[in-house]
Scaffold this active site. Structure first.
Site, PDB file in Angstrom:
ATOM      1  N   GLU A 106       0.909  -1.267   0.061  1.00 23.68           N
ATOM      2  CA  GLU A 106       0.013  -0.163  -0.054  1.00 23.68           C
ATOM      3  C   GLU A 106       0.904   1.283  -0.021  1.00 23.68           C
ATOM      4  O   GLU A 106       0.321   2.111  -0.579  1.00 23.68           O
ATOM      5  CB  GLU A 106      -0.958   0.088   1.221  1.00 23.68           C
ATOM      6  N   GLU A 126      -3.928  -9.519   4.261  1.00 27.28           N
ATOM      7  CA  GLU A 126      -4.651  -9.175   5.488  1.00 27.28           C
ATOM      8  C   GLU A 126      -5.847  -9.928   5.536  1.00 27.28           C
ATOM      9  O   GLU A 126      -6.214  -9.983   6.649  1.00 27.28           O
ATOM     10  CB  GLU A 126      -5.257  -7.537   5.313  1.00 27.28           C
TER      11      GLU A 126
END
Length: 696
Positions: A106, A126
């Protein structure tokens, strides 16, 4: 101290992430990145910024040591860091090597340009913690690799090579030389050419058939996700990237992330994540304890367990000598090992030459003289104290000084086994679970005299063979099997009281177990449990007899191996089929016991079986057999099929509330058919419940 170090190379600033082992994005690192960007912006001689990772890796994402602490949410948070990078007036280039995962990816997506080595790996894992990427990953990744690739990566959490996305907007260049030098050169080229800053958020994202694609994907993900809510939330977030403007999509992602953070499934998965890392920490064995070198391993017994144990070491490239007194047993064991590797080759999981290399490390013997130079020997012989003591006496007389002597015993007293040698400090338990080459759990049993360096060595070799090792003290059954006995006992008592085998197994499987207690008993072999019960009946005359299970064993019904146990089994199949003969045995036993069957709810079945695990687990903690409650959870998550999304028996009890668990036990205690005294809450459980505390 972990940080992000700043230096300049010509007119380019270099911010190097340095937080071993994976350059986790802890608070100091995040603050260092922001300070570096601002410093570069204020320096007129700096024209561009490169962000790279130290020690051959970009970033593995969040710093797990900060989970649950104020630092995790302290500004600058990762979204703030990415915003500052994205709005920088000077080009920011991510130089990616090694792992670029989670928040690390990210962060890279927030940079204006990205250069990667061809050996780098990327992932947004995640979902494996019951979450979704929470710093723009679900909104930016679809914009650079397309909706379908992004959804697959986010929903699966899979790690893939960076080269998989060659030609996409994810990477602007690949480095075939020195990454940092190539990144600085790319920065200079961008400045010289006056390239406009590329913000991923400004890229358009669409799908030509969005409605049918997401409908199809939702159906597939729902089927795959089962009890886990995160995969469908991931789809919802990616859908927002297509349907909503970027900032609205970002808000949707953050809302969904916050919702998932509150789910019991995510709490359980995060608990399991940290619990696995804690298992290797032994309070009185320092991390720098010297270890013994393991270059050659011996395995005694060429049966299913012994050959499975051998495969673990062959997979790790460690030579193995497997010993059996009978040549035909050796031949069967070697044939089984060879069939495992042939199966992997056939499925495309291994190349033929690699399989042959592994098999070339395997040696056989019918004489203990072959063990004069082994560094570690593991016995996997019949579960009988006399047999094992005889084996260890022979090993003591044969093996070189310093060799580690390990027993695969599942229940027997390791101290009595060690006492048969002149070197009890070298004796340890290594309890593998069947099939040993598949199951992740390894119970490492620490005897009273086991040396610290032996323990450290075994824990290290467990990592080498990719096992989750949990340390146990010495008691009957250690952690896993000691707890499973009252769990199965409750199931068998409920058979007496009115439940059927099918109802009991269905209730436990609906709760999330891979297999119900009676199907599990049939798989393991009824004769094994029967042998343990007979020994315990002799040692504890007051113990409740489990009449139905004993009667079935007296009839030779030992489960799948004999085609009949609590169920019947057809040749070549593992399906548990209803058997009227079992119904007859159950009815006969109920009459003999004077029991009128009653209706038992699925809830009672689940509570009695699971809380039996919890209460015995609390006793194990009280006695110091297990180091921590989370170790017990890992035993059951990795070795006994406890549902991962419930976090293990001790975590589950914490979630239910220990006062509620204790209350249920009061009701079970009033049942005249249960094991006397068992449902008296363990002192630890009662004490924690009274104080409003938890196991973990």
């Amino acid at each position: 101290m972990s940080d992000a170090h700043y230096e300049t190379q010509g007119n380019t600033a270099l911010i190097r992430l340095d937080n071993p082992p994976v350059n986790g994005l802890g608070h100091a690192v995040r603050r260092g990145i922001v300070n570096g960007i601002r410093r570069a912006e204020q320096d007129d001689s700096v024209r561009a910024v490169v962000i790279a990772g130290a020690n051959g890796s970009f970033s593995g994402g969040a710093d797990i040591s900060e989970f649950g602490t104020p630092k995790m949410l302290a500004e600058p948070t990762l979204p703030t860091v990415i915003n500052i990078i994205e709005t920088s007036r000077k080009p920011v280039i991510a130089a990616i090597d090694g792992n670029c995962m989670g928040g690390g990816l990210e962060l890279a997506l927030g940079c204006h340009f990205r250069i990667s080595t061809r050996g780098a790996s990327v992932a947004l894992p995640e979902v494996k913690l019951g979450l979704l990427p929470g710093a723009g990953g679900t909104q930016r990744l679809p914009r650079v690799v397309g909706v379908e690739h992004a959804l697959n990566l986010i929903v699966s959490g899979t790690t893939v090579p960076a080269t998989m996305f060659e030609g996409s907007a994810l990477f602007d260049a690949y480095s075939d030389g020195e990454l940092e030098a190539d990144a600085v050169a790319l920065a200079g080229q961008i400045v010289a050419e006056g390239r406009p800053l590329k913000r991923v958020r400004d890229l358009r994202v669409s799908h030509p058939k969005a409605e049918p694609f997401f409908l199809y994907a939702r159906n597939g993900i729902r089927q795959m996700a089962g009890a886990y809510p995160a995969p469908l939330k991931c789809l919802e977030a990616v859908r927002a990237a297509v349907d909503q403007p970027f900032d609205e999509g970002l808000q949707t992602e953050r809302r969904l992330f916050a919702e998932l953070m509150q789910t019991p499934e995510s709490a359980a998965l995060r608990h399991a994540f940290f619990a696995e890392r804690k298992t290797s920490k032994i309070p009185d064995v320092p991390a720098d304890t010297p270890v013994r070198e393991i270059r050659h391993v011996g395995v005694i017994g060429a049966g299913t367990m012994g050959s499975g144990i051998a495969i673990n070491f062959l997979n790790a490239g460690i030579p193995v000598t497997i010993l059996d007194m009978k040549q035909e047993s050796l031949d069967r064991g070697v044939a089984h090992i060879r069939s495992v590797y042939e199966g992997r080759v056939k499925k495309g999981k291994m190349k033929q030459d690699e399989a042959e290399q592994k098999l070339a490390l395997l040696h056989t013997a019918t004489d203990y003289d072959a063990y004069r130079d082994v560094d570690l020997v593991i016995e996997a012989v019949f579960e009988d104290m006399g047999v094992k003591q005889q084996v260890f006496e022979t090993l003591d007389a044969t093996c070189k000084p310093g060799a580690i002597l390990a027993s695969n015993t599942s229940t027997l007293d390791l101290n009595r086994i060690a006492a048969c040698t002149g070197r009890p400090q070298d004796v340890v338990g290594m309890h593998f679970f069947s099939p040993a080459n598949v199951m992740k759990l390894l119970e490492v049993v620490r005897g009273d005299a086991t040396a610290k360096d032996v323990l450290a060595t075994v824990m290290k070799i467990a990592r080498t063979i990719r096992k989750t090792a949990v340390v146990s003290g010495v008691c009957d059954g250690f952690i896993g099997n000691r707890m499973v006995l009252p769990y199965q006992r409750e199931a068998l008592i409920m058979l007496e009281e009115g439940a059927s085998p099918e109802q009991i197994d269905r209730a436990i499987e609906d709760f999330g177990f891979v297999m119900g207690p009676l199907r599990m008993a049939d798989l393991a072999g009824g004769d094994i449990g029967w042998a343990i019960r007979k020994r315990q009946y002799a040692e504890h005359p007051e113990m409740k007899r489990l009449v139905i299970a004993d009667r079935l064993c007296e009839m030779g019904r030992f489960g799948q191996k004999t085609g009949a146990g609590f169920y019947r089994y057809e040749q070549g199949r593992r399906d548990a089929l209803h058997d009227p003969e079992v119904d007859r045995v159950i009815d006969d036993c109920r009459r003999e016991l004077g029991i009128t069957p009653r209706r038992i709810s699925d809830r009672e079945i689940v509570e009695r079986c699971v809380y039996a695990l919890v209460n015995e687990g609390a006793r194990i903690l009280d006695e110091g057999i297990a180091q921590r409650a989370s170790d017990i959870d890992m035993v059951y998550l990795t070795g006994y099929g406890f549902p991962v999304y419930r976090g293990g028996p001790m975590h589950y009890a914490d979630q239910v509330g220990l006062m509620n668990v204790e209350r249920a036990m009061e009701q079970f205690r009033a049942n005249p058919h249960v094991q006397p005294g068992f449902w008296e809450p363990a002192p630890l459980l009662a004490g924690l419940a009274a104080e409003g505390k938890t196991f973990n």
